[in-house]
Design an enzyme around this catalytic site. Sequence first.
Site, PDB file in Angstrom:
ATOM      1  N   CYS A 195       0.796  -1.229   0.000  1.00 25.87           N
ATOM      2  CA  CYS A 195       0.000   0.000   0.000  1.00 25.87           C
ATOM      3  C   CYS A 195       0.831   1.284   0.000  1.00 25.87           C
ATOM      4  CB  CYS A 195      -0.956  -0.014   1.173  1.00 25.87           C
ATOM      5  SG  CYS A 195      -1.939  -1.523   1.243  1.00 25.87           S
ATOM      6  N   HIS A 230      -3.037   7.473   6.434  1.00 24.54           N
ATOM      7  CA  HIS A 230      -3.207   6.209   5.723  1.00 24.54           C
ATOM      8  C   HIS A 230      -4.584   5.648   6.081  1.00 24.54           C
ATOM      9  CE1 HIS A 230      -2.191   2.668   3.534  1.00 24.54           C
ATOM     10  NE2 HIS A 230      -2.239   1.893   4.602  1.00 24.54           N
ATOM     11  N   HIS A 281      -9.974   1.554   0.023  1.00 23.57           N
ATOM     12  CA  HIS A 281      -8.519   1.406   0.082  1.00 23.57           C
ATOM     13  C   HIS A 281      -8.060   0.877  -1.270  1.00 23.57           C
ATOM     14  CE1 HIS A 281      -4.529   0.821   1.177  1.00 23.57           C
ATOM     15  NE2 HIS A 281      -4.641   0.053   2.245  1.00 23.57           N
TER      16      HIS A 281
END
Length: 410
Positions: free
Chosen positions: A177, A305, A339
């Site tokens: 990520c 995040h 996400h």
Amino acid sequence: MKTLPFQRGKGDRTVFVQALALTRYTVVNALGRGVAATLEALQSRRSGLRPCDFMDAALDTWIGRVDGLEIEPVVARLGEYDCRNNRLAQLGLAADGFDAAVAAARARYGAHRIAVIIGTSTSGILETELAYRARDAAGKLPPAFRYRTAHENYSVTDFVRRTLQLQGPAFTVSTACSSSAKVFASASRLIESGLCDAAVVGGVDSLCFTTMYGFSSLEIVSRQPCRPADAERNGISMGEAAGFALLEKTDGRGDAICLLGYGESSDAYHMSSPHPEGAGARLAMSQALQRSGLDAADIDYINLHGTATRANDSAENMAVAALFGGRTPCSSTKGWTGHTLGAAGITEVVIACLCLREGLLPASLNTVTVDPSFTMNVLLENRRQPVKRVLSNSFGFGGSNAALILGVAR
């Protein structure tokens, strides 16, 4: 290479940095195609998440799916690269006049002097998943299956490079990520070393069964739209996105949004869990501040995040609170887009650019009650105020962390 001085901080401290301007940027995600769609959604608090309708995935969750990928193949001349991931990349390259901006840069610098660095976690793995479903009785994959051009991690970078007709350094970053945040650091080093004059950076990650069922098996997928930093948060909502930015050197004049600093670190703590005290995350943010010559008080907003898992949000809170206390407004924008994994970094860089351009601090959508143990300043409502500098965090599996600072270099 000319390095430009900018005075940062207080007193007579002068830090020499090379400002890299994001002269064009674009994003495609569940909110729509182009930056205008994302901005409209942020302003109106409209989420792009929907109940899972990805192919035949039997999962009780919400996802951020991009419409149209099932019916829009890549251009015929690059037909061997056709897959969901490269179709998504193609939409991104065509949005906001990005391909035209790169063509103009190619005329200025030459095709050999523009790098291409793309982040992805799974690239076109869906093609392999579908090929396995279509094996014959002997277990042989279909003759039309093309691993190199439709699956492997370099596939998307090669597709972008060929689409834009560039011939400079090109490689893929795949660090889960944090992938498309780390591409900015890589581009900065390439330009500073003189290997290129500009860089196309970005990230592309599309929905696939590997990640959807993989995250579900870890029991970190929410049955509702994700709720970052919420006291009742219970997991992520997966999404897909493509985003790109053109990085060029600047003379420090004007109001171009620039990459002011970056930080990278590795927890080396656990394969899928962050360091519980956010040690690596804190180090990445500290490095970004140091490289930019800024103090924590100089940051106007932090794009977290913020995945909405118990462990990630708690660790990030500890890291942010240690550096910024409860002063700096922060939020996660994954309640809008989901996400987007390897494309999360670039997606949130573009959102940071919109924050700087529009004077908008977006709230953490779907968050109702902030975890009472948190001390970072999580926004529950959108806020309008001047924004000069934004910190954007991207943290990946294996403790791969990246933090970027964006702002106007003057």
